[in-house]
Design an enzyme around this catalytic site. Structure first.
Site, PDB file in Angstrom:
ATOM      1  N   GLY A   1       7.036  -0.065   2.895  1.00 13.40           N
ATOM      2  CA  GLY A   1       7.223   0.146   4.384  1.00 13.40           C
ATOM      3  C   GLY A   1       8.107  -1.362   4.645  1.00 13.40           C
ATOM      4  N   HIS A   2       7.300  -2.611   4.646  1.00 12.05           N
ATOM      5  CA  HIS A   2       7.971  -3.672   5.169  1.00 12.05           C
ATOM      6  C   HIS A   2       9.354  -3.915   4.918  1.00 12.05           C
ATOM      7  CE1 HIS A   2       8.085  -8.337   5.979  1.00 12.05           C
ATOM      8  NE2 HIS A   2       7.797  -7.699   7.258  1.00 12.05           N
TER       9      HIS A   2
ATOM     10  N   GLU B   1      -2.823   6.917   6.192  1.00 13.28           N
ATOM     11  CA  GLU B   1      -3.600   5.702   5.853  1.00 13.28           C
ATOM     12  C   GLU B   1      -4.871   5.556   6.735  1.00 13.28           C
ATOM     13  OE1 GLU B   1      -1.448   2.512   5.193  1.00 13.28           O
ATOM     14  OE2 GLU B   1      -0.309   3.041   3.325  1.00 13.28           O
TER      15      GLU B   1
ATOM     16  N   HIS C   1      -0.415   4.383   8.947  1.00  9.76           N
ATOM     17  CA  HIS C   1      -1.542   3.668   8.860  1.00  9.76           C
ATOM     18  C   HIS C   1      -2.139   3.499  10.430  1.00  9.76           C
ATOM     19  CE1 HIS C   1      -4.266   0.215   7.474  1.00  9.76           C
ATOM     20  NE2 HIS C   1      -5.168   1.188   7.937  1.00  9.76           N
TER      21      HIS C   1
ATOM     22  N   HIS D   1       2.328  -1.633  -1.699  1.00  8.54           N
ATOM     23  CA  HIS D   1       1.988  -2.929  -1.189  1.00  8.54           C
ATOM     24  C   HIS D   1       2.794  -3.873  -1.474  1.00  8.54           C
ATOM     25  CE1 HIS D   1       0.009  -5.679   1.232  1.00  8.54           C
ATOM     26  NE2 HIS D   1      -0.534  -4.762   1.952  1.00  8.54           N
ATOM     27  N   GLY D   2       3.849  -4.477  -0.513  1.00  5.64           N
ATOM     28  CA  GLY D   2       4.643  -5.764  -1.078  1.00  5.64           C
ATOM     29  C   GLY D   2       5.765  -5.492  -1.896  1.00  5.64           C
TER      30      GLY D   2
ATOM     31  N   THR E   1      -2.393  -7.430   7.298  1.00  7.01           N
ATOM     32  CA  THR E   1      -1.883  -6.294   6.626  1.00  7.01           C
ATOM     33  C   THR E   1      -3.230  -5.847   5.556  1.00  7.01           C
ATOM     34  OG1 THR E   1      -0.433  -4.654   5.201  1.00  7.01           O
ATOM     35  CG2 THR E   1      -0.677  -7.199   4.754  1.00  7.01           C
ATOM     36  N   THR E   2      -3.147  -4.805   5.039  1.00  8.09           N
ATOM     37  CA  THR E   2      -4.368  -4.394   4.292  1.00  8.09           C
ATOM     38  C   THR E   2      -4.422  -5.473   3.055  1.00  8.09           C
ATOM     39  OG1 THR E   2      -3.684  -2.114   4.683  1.00  8.09           O
ATOM     40  CG2 THR E   2      -5.564  -2.597   3.041  1.00  8.09           C
TER      41      THR E   2
ATOM     42  N   ASP F   1       5.111   2.033   9.877  1.00  6.87           N
ATOM     43  CA  ASP F   1       4.233   1.360  10.795  1.00  6.87           C
ATOM     44  C   ASP F   1       5.086   0.575  11.629  1.00  6.87           C
ATOM     45  OD1 ASP F   1       1.971   2.786   9.752  1.00  6.87           O
ATOM     46  OD2 ASP F   1       1.172   1.038   8.596  1.00  6.87           O
ATOM     47  N   HIS F   2       5.839  -0.514  10.957  1.00  3.91           N
ATOM     48  CA  HIS F   2       6.495  -1.491  11.507  1.00  3.91           C
ATOM     49  C   HIS F   2       7.771  -0.892  12.554  1.00  3.91           C
ATOM     50  CE1 HIS F   2       3.584  -4.164   9.823  1.00  3.91           C
ATOM     51  NE2 HIS F   2       4.183  -3.908   8.697  1.00  3.91           N
TER      52      HIS F   2
ATOM     53  N   ARG G   1      -2.817  -1.042  16.388  1.00  3.32           N
ATOM     54  CA  ARG G   1      -1.939  -2.213  16.752  1.00  3.32           C
ATOM     55  C   ARG G   1      -0.444  -2.017  16.405  1.00  3.32           C
ATOM     56  NH1 ARG G   1      -2.939  -6.099  11.375  1.00  3.32           N
ATOM     57  NH2 ARG G   1      -5.158  -6.054  12.563  1.00  3.32           N
ATOM     58  N   HIS G   2      -0.188  -0.746  15.576  1.00  5.65           N
ATOM     59  CA  HIS G   2       1.133  -0.148  15.699  1.00  5.65           C
ATOM     60  C   HIS G   2       1.248   1.333  15.834  1.00  5.65           C
ATOM     61  CE1 HIS G   2      -0.405   0.037  11.553  1.00  5.65           C
ATOM     62  NE2 HIS G   2      -0.070  -1.340  10.960  1.00  5.65           N
TER      63      HIS G   2
ATOM     64  N   GLU H   1      -4.333   4.911  -5.249  1.00  9.08           N
ATOM     65  CA  GLU H   1      -3.089   4.255  -5.108  1.00  9.08           C
ATOM     66  C   GLU H   1      -3.279   2.805  -5.635  1.00  9.08           C
ATOM     67  OE1 GLU H   1      -1.064   4.550  -1.360  1.00  9.08           O
ATOM     68  OE2 GLU H   1      -0.175   2.520  -1.541  1.00  9.08           O
TER      69      GLU H   1
ATOM     70  N   ARG I   1       7.504  -4.554  23.171  1.00 12.97           N
ATOM     71  CA  ARG I   1       7.786  -4.624  24.566  1.00 12.97           C
ATOM     72  C   ARG I   1       7.324  -3.453  25.405  1.00 12.97           C
ATOM     73  NH1 ARG I   1      12.560  -7.165  26.186  1.00 12.97           N
ATOM     74  NH2 ARG I   1      12.439  -9.073  25.205  1.00 12.97           N
TER      75      ARG I   1
ATOM     76  N   ARG J   1      -4.662   2.354  12.369  1.00  9.31           N
ATOM     77  CA  ARG J   1      -5.709   1.346  12.337  1.00  9.31           C
ATOM     78  C   ARG J   1      -6.376   1.334  13.459  1.00  9.31           C
ATOM     79  NH1 ARG J   1      -4.085  -3.148   8.625  1.00  9.31           N
ATOM     80  NH2 ARG J   1      -6.066  -4.218   9.536  1.00  9.31           N
TER      81      ARG J   1
ATOM     82  N   ASN K   1       6.497   4.093   4.573  1.00 13.90           N
ATOM     83  CA  ASN K   1       5.530   3.626   5.428  1.00 13.90           C
ATOM     84  C   ASN K   1       6.212   3.029   6.961  1.00 13.90           C
ATOM     85  OD1 ASN K   1       3.937   1.939   7.276  1.00 13.90           O
ATOM     86  ND2 ASN K   1       2.517   2.121   5.548  1.00 13.90           N
TER      87      ASN K   1
HETATM   88  N1  PXP Z   1      -0.009   1.393   0.755  1.00 15.25           N
HETATM   89  C1  PXP Z   1      -0.884   1.029   1.413  1.00 15.25           C
HETATM   90  C2  PXP Z   1      -2.323   1.687   1.012  1.00 15.25           C
HETATM   91  C3  PXP Z   1      -0.929  -0.075   2.512  1.00 15.25           C
HETATM   92  O1  PXP Z   1      -1.993  -0.167   3.161  1.00 15.25           O
HETATM   93  C4  PXP Z   1       0.531  -0.268   2.965  1.00 15.25           C
HETATM   94  C5  PXP Z   1       0.733  -1.464   4.096  1.00 15.25           C
HETATM   95  O2  PXP Z   1       0.278  -0.570   5.343  1.00 15.25           O
HETATM   96  C6  PXP Z   1       1.425  -0.077   2.027  1.00 15.25           C
HETATM   97  C7  PXP Z   1       1.254   0.897   1.043  1.00 15.25           C
HETATM   98  C8  PXP Z   1       2.695  -0.418   2.308  1.00 15.25           C
HETATM   99  O3  PXP Z   1       2.938  -2.027   2.195  1.00 15.25           O
HETATM  100  P1  PXP Z   1       4.402  -2.772   2.548  1.00 15.25           P
HETATM  101  O4  PXP Z   1       4.437  -2.346   4.022  1.00 15.25           O
HETATM  102  O5  PXP Z   1       3.935  -4.086   2.059  1.00 15.25           O
HETATM  103  O6  PXP Z   1       5.332  -1.912   1.722  1.00 15.25           O
END
Ligand code: PXP
Length: 241
Positions: free
Chosen positions: A214-215, A70, A43, A191-192, A100-101, A9-10, A49-50, A151, A18, A45, A7
């Site tokens: 992602g993160h 997403e 994602h 997620h996480g 985040t979600t 996004d970040h 935002r990203h 998921e 910037r 959104r 992912n």
């Molecule tokens: N899966 C879904 C459905 C999400 O919404 C997210 C966060 O956007 C992730 C996975 C990835 O989560 P993380 O950035 O915590 O790895």
């Protein structure tokens, strides 16, 4: 064997901070693909935002792997998905104010709405995954919508303090994965997840088709890349480059 979808996004979060053109999510996606990612997740959104619409269009045109979009269950997003045609979509709940979600989709409560959205997207050749808590009733409802995949939201497991609470959350996740497989739902997870807490979910017959992460990966990339970034700038500052 699971596949890794990154992912990104970040990468866009950093760029947008910037208003520059870098770091470019499309370049980032290409690096992920070169180093083993089998899919790229973004994602889009509601508040953009990203990831922005143009990023999704650019990724669609440039990816060699799978694009997993997403999105919230809204008319606007369905129209975008039908136009862009990602291979996969993951339907997530979305609140503007959240960081985040923050929780899974309540498929049971919005059954008719989600079922018709699944039919519309899958009728257009786009695989649908529903992002849900590790909860058997939600898995049953997801199956009844006709969605190809779920998921499993691993956030409660990932955020639990190490000890009994985390062990319990882990066993909820593992049971959900087992059950989804038993009823022949493709099962993804995310997620996480980080370089430590993912370990108990990995292995040959873990029942997870794709991890969406992602993160932790983007955070690791910032620190791993810092040495080279500083070395290069030091050389420029000294007039050596
Ligand atoms: N899966 C879904 C459905 C999400 O919404 C997210 C966060 O956007 C992730 C996975 C990835 O989560 P993380 O950035 O915590 O790895």
């Amino acid at each position: 064997m699971s596949r890794l979808f990154v992912n990104i996004d970040h990468v866009a979060t950093l760029r947008n901070q910037r208003g520059t053109v870098y770091p470019d999510p499309i370049a980032a996606a290409s690096i992920c693909e070169l180093h083993g990612a089998e899919g790229i997740t973004v994602h889009l959104r509601e508040d953009r935002r990203h990831i922005k619409d143009k990023d999704v269009e650019g990724l669609r045109a440039s990816l060699s792997s799978i694009l997993n979009l997403e999105m919230a269950a809204t008319k606007e997003m369905i129209e975008i998905a039908k136009r862009i045609k990602p291979e996969m979509t993951c339907i997530v709940p979305e609140k503007r104010e959240e960081l985040t979600t923050e929780g899974g989709l309540n498929v049971k409560k919005q059954f008719e709405k989600i079922k018709s959205l699944v039919e519309e997207l899958q009728g257009n050749g786009i695989e649908v995954s529903l992002f849900i808590e590790p909860d058997m009733a939600q898995i049953d409802s997801a199956k009844k919508t006709g969605a190809i995949a779920v998921e499993i939201h691993t956030g409660s497991y990932a955020n639990a303090p190490i000890g009994l609470k985390r062990d319990n959350e882990l066993s909820r996740v593992l049971q959900a994965i087992k059950y989804a497989n038993e009823i022949e739902l493709k099962c993804n997870a995310g997620h996480g997840l980080d370089y430590f807490n993912i370990r108990p979910l990995c292995g040959k017959n873990n029942g997870i088709s794709e991890f969406n992460i992602g993160h932790s990966i983007i955070s690791r990339a910032v620190l791993d890349g810092l040495a080279n970034a500083v070395k290069e700038m030091t050389e420029i500052v000294k007039g050596n480059q």
